[in-house]
Scaffold this motif. Structure first.
Motif, PDB file in Angstrom:
ATOM      1  N   ALA B 235       1.115  -4.836  -6.185  1.00  0.00           N
ATOM      2  CA  ALA B 235       0.072  -3.867  -5.726  1.00  0.00           C
ATOM      3  C   ALA B 235       0.296  -3.521  -4.270  1.00  0.00           C
ATOM      4  CB  ALA B 235      -1.324  -4.477  -5.929  1.00  0.00           C
ATOM      5  N   GLN B 238       2.853  -0.829  -3.916  1.00  0.00           N
ATOM      6  CA  GLN B 238       2.291   0.463  -4.342  1.00  0.00           C
ATOM      7  C   GLN B 238       1.372   1.021  -3.261  1.00  0.00           C
ATOM      8  OE1 GLN B 238       3.465   1.992  -6.876  1.00  0.00           O
ATOM      9  NE2 GLN B 238       4.688   0.188  -7.529  1.00  0.00           N
ATOM     10  N   ARG B 239       0.543   0.112  -2.689  1.00  0.00           N
ATOM     11  CA  ARG B 239      -0.379   0.534  -1.611  1.00  0.00           C
ATOM     12  C   ARG B 239       0.429   1.053  -0.438  1.00  0.00           C
ATOM     13  NH1 ARG B 239      -3.524  -3.752  -1.792  1.00  0.00           N
ATOM     14  NH2 ARG B 239      -2.494  -4.837  -0.058  1.00  0.00           N
ATOM     15  N   MET B 242       1.677   4.501  -1.009  1.00  0.00           N
ATOM     16  CA  MET B 242       0.598   5.488  -0.807  1.00  0.00           C
ATOM     17  C   MET B 242       0.364   5.726   0.679  1.00  0.00           C
ATOM     18  SD  MET B 242      -1.760   4.217  -3.960  1.00  0.00           S
ATOM     19  CE  MET B 242      -3.339   4.642  -3.288  1.00  0.00           C
ATOM     20  N   THR B 259      -0.047  -4.763   5.834  1.00  0.00           N
ATOM     21  CA  THR B 259       0.607  -4.555   4.517  1.00  0.00           C
ATOM     22  C   THR B 259       2.124  -4.626   4.649  1.00  0.00           C
ATOM     23  OG1 THR B 259      -1.200  -3.086   3.935  1.00  0.00           O
ATOM     24  CG2 THR B 259       0.784  -2.986   2.551  1.00  0.00           C
TER      25      THR B 259
END
Lengths: 118, 633
Positions: B235, B238-239, B242, B259
């Motif tokens: 995840a 993916q974050r 984005m 992140t």
């Protein structure tokens, strides 16, 4: 292969006749008649240097012997024995007595005729 | 080639070239395989001394770049920057130290390492510009980028290995590492609001990064790919994507730093694991290469040793065989053949053993065979020669026997004629003929003796030695010169009479020939301690001591009969007769200046005198008796 061999007598004499006389055929003394009588001289010792044949003759002729008989005894030719005896005679080791001369024809004829007359 | 050398040397010379080239070949093979394994070791060395410190250095530079970017956005203080710079410097020093030991491995590595050094030297000026506020955010990031680029270039250049799959995977892992580097650059750029230039660069970098990851994942093998795929499927990733899209669109997403930091760490760990995995993979390859190298070198060495041993053994065997052949040939030429020929000349039988040379070589066998044939031929030739001379001897003997028979009969005839002769002159002629005949008979008997047979006269009874001497004298031309002195009555065994007469006749003949015509030749005979001794003495001029020694030598050992030496026929006959009956004949000077021949007849041939003396020395068979012929084979 065959080989001829001569034994003893067949081989012939070892010492040939001519050697006994050293080739001489004429005696040292006068010619000796066939029927001459040989007599060894008495009371002598034979000197050295004689051949065996000489000695045989001397021995033989202590009895009076004719030359012919000596030759027959020695089985040597008459001519040779004459020379050998001549040697001995020259040294006066033997005496040679000549035979009495043969009677002549006249006497013989007389004898014949005398015989016929018997 | 100068002088001739031994076969062993030649064989060694012959083997030297192939053996040397084999050794050289072995050396080359060993060197090649050794260098291969060295290269593998180099992969590991390069990993520990260059790539690992380079990775560490890259991590530090990435941090420094991030913290510098933060400083320029005023979200970090000076002390944190200084601390990071100290860490970077430590990593740089460690890299410099480790790389210096390895950078001279090859030209390529050196060039690459030097390029890294050049970039690292720029680090201080980059920092200076930052501290002086001369550098903007974008410029700072790009300055650091060029340093990391060279470091990655170093990675790409030095990750060399002979194993292609491992090499390819290494490259891909390096590319994945570069993708993380790109992520780290994005991180540094996208810390806050971005201006147009930063956004352009960010967009470009993000595109590159995604492309690189997509491409690399396709090329990684499953074991390496799975952790990466797991990472991309998270995840957090993916974050992050984005957020990238937001930044590209001009936004400023929240939580970008944390992140990306987490992802970067995960990527780094995955990468380190992949590298470790690859190193582990390289290990068995290295072992394999190493064992292959050992195996190859060992096999080659074993082959070299085997071929050297084999060559030496073959060479040894060959030279041994040739040596044996040489010895055999020498034996044939120097011992066997002369020996055989000598034996054949003596008229003995010969047994010629086959010549055998033990060998496993066709040619040597043939040569041995040839020598054997040569030997056989030579022996046959010698045998033929012996047979030929024997044949000639037979012819001589037959002719001589025939004349002997005729002469014998002639003498018998002459003896008869001598008995019938009355006239001295006639007798004289007969004596001369008899003497000639006797001499002819002696020559015929001489021929018979030369041809190795015995004359055919024999006596069964002993004969007085005096008669033997007289018989001998009778056979000589000048018999009248011979004086035979009286001797004792001993006799000679009949079996040797003929030969002794002949022997003494030859000596007397010599004495008469070599003394003046008027001098006597004296023959004496007397008993000796061991038999009977004849002396034949002449009154000639005598001989030199050397000549006497030479004659005595010949008389003592009958020489090989030489047809060319017909002058000494008499001497040869004497020595042969003497040898036949163990009679010793010696010549010596006489007190009168001439020569005396002494004939010693051994006692086994001598008999005592006849008991009744004197013997009848002369016998003659009656003329009427036919000649007795005894045939004997």
């Amino acid at each position: 292969m065959t080989e001829e061999r001569w034994l003893d007598e067949d081989a012939g004499p070892i010492v040939p006749a001519y050697l006994l006389t050293r080739g001489r055929t004429v005696p040292a003394s006068e010619a000796i008649d066939l029927i001459a009588v040989i007599i060894t001289a008495g009371g002598l010792t034979p000197p050295r240097g004689l051949d065996p044949e000489h000695l045989i003759i001397l021995q033989k002729c202590t009895q009076p012997t004719r030359l012919v008989d000596v030759a027959a005894e020695l089985n040597l030719p008459i001519g040779v024995v004459r020379v050998l005896v001549g040697d001995l005679h020259a040294q006066q080791l033997v005496q040679v007595e000549l035979p009495p001369p043969a009677p002549d024809a006249k006497v013989l004829l007389e004898v014949i005729s005398g015989l016929k007359a018997l | 080639m100068g002088r001739s050398r031994t076969i062993r040397m030649k064989i060694i010379g012959l083997l030297l070239v192939p053996l040397t080239s084999m050794v050289v070949l072995w050396g080359v093979i060993t060197a090649v395989t050794a260098s291969e394994s060295l290269e593998l070791r180099q992969y590991k060395t390069v990993w520990t001394n260059l790539r690992l410190p380079a990775y560490k250095l890259i991590s530090e530079i990435q941090r420094e770049r991030l913290i510098s970017a933060q400083l320029l956005r005023n979200v970090a203080d000076e002390s944190a920057v200084a601390a990071q710079r100290t860490k970077t410097d430590a990593a740089r020093d460690s890299f410099t130290k480790l790389s210096s030991t390895t950078k001279d491995r090859s030209e390529e590595i050196r060039t690459q390492v030097n390029a890294v050094y050049t970039q690292l030297d720029r680090l201080d000026s980059v920092r200076g510009e930052i501290d002086a506020g001369l550098s903007d955010r974008l410029h700072t990031v790009e300055a650091y980028n060029s340093i990391t680029d060279t470091l990655y270039g170093l990675h790409r250049k030095v990750a060399l290995i002979d194993d292609i799959p491992i090499y390819e995977q290494s490259r891909v892992v390096i590319e994945m590492g570069y993708a993380r580097e790109l992520l780290s650059r994005e991180q540094a750029i996208g810390l806050g609001t971005v201006n147009a230039a930063e956004r352009r660069l960010f967009t470009q970098i993000a595109g590159n990064r995604r492309f690189l990851i997509d491409q690399s994942l396709g090329e990684l093998d499953p074991a390496l790919r799975d952790p990466q795929v797991a990472l991309i499927s998270t995840a957090a990733y993916q974050r992050m994507r984005m957020m990238e899209d937001q930044i590209i669109a001009g936004g400023t997403p929240m939580g970008w730093l944390s992140t990306t930091e987490g992802l970067s760490k995960s990527f780094h760990e995955a990468q380190m694991r992949a590298s470790t995995l690859l190193n582990e993979r390289a290990d068995p390859v290295a072992d394999q290469v190493l064992s292959r190298a050992f195996l190859l070198a060992g096999t080659a060495l074993a082959l070299v040793i085997v071929s050297i041993a084999f060559s030496l053994r073959m060479g040894n065997r060959l030279s041994k065989e040739l040596g044996a052949l040489r010895l055999a040939a020498l034996e044939v030429s120097q011992e066997r053949l002369p020996h055989v020929v000598a034996k054949l000349r003596k008229g003995e039988k010969v047994e010629m053993p086959e010549l055998s040379v033990a060998s496993t070589t066709v040619e040597i066998d043939d040569v041995g065979q040839a020598f054997s044939t040569v030997q056989q031929t030579a022996v046959e030739a010698a045998v033929g020669q012996a047979q030929l001379s024997e044949g000639v001897g037979h012819v001589f003997r037959n002719l001589a026997r025939r004349s002997q028979t005729l002469l014998h009969r002639q003498r018998i005839q002459l003896a008869d004629m001598q008995h019938r002769a009355t006239d001295p002159e006639q007798l004289d002629d007969l004596f001369k003929l008899d003497h000639l005949t006797t001499r002819m008979r002696r020559h015929a008997e001489g021929l018979i003796i030369l041809s190795g047979a015995t004359p055919g006269r024999g006596w069964s009874r002993p004969v007085p030695l005096l008669d033997v001497a007289r018989g001998a004298a009778a056979e000589v031309e000048d018999y009248q010169r011979v004086v035979i002195e009286p001797m004792s009555g001993q006799r000679l065994a009949g079996s040797v009479v003929g030969d002794v007469i002949h022997l003494i006749a030859e000596l007397i003949e010599n004495a008469t020939v070599y003394s003046p015509a008027h001098t006597p030749v004296i023959v004496r005979g007397e008993a000796a301690a061991r038999g009977f001794a004849f002396e034949v003495e002449d009154r000639g001029f005598g001989m030199e001591a050397e000549e006497l020694a030479d004659y005595n030598e010949r008389l003592a050992s009958p020489p090989e009969f030489d047809l060319a030496d017909s002058d000494r026929l008499g001497l040869f006959v004497v020595s042969r007769l003497a040898a036949r009956h163990d009679i010793r004949v010696t010549l010596r000077g006489s007190p009168y200046g001439g020569t005396t021949a002494i004939v010693l007849i051994p006692e086994e041939h001598v008999a005592e005198p006849e008991p009744e003396a004197p013997a009848k020395a002369v016998q003659k068979e009656p003329a009427a008796r036919p000649m007795r012929v005894v045939r004997s084979d």
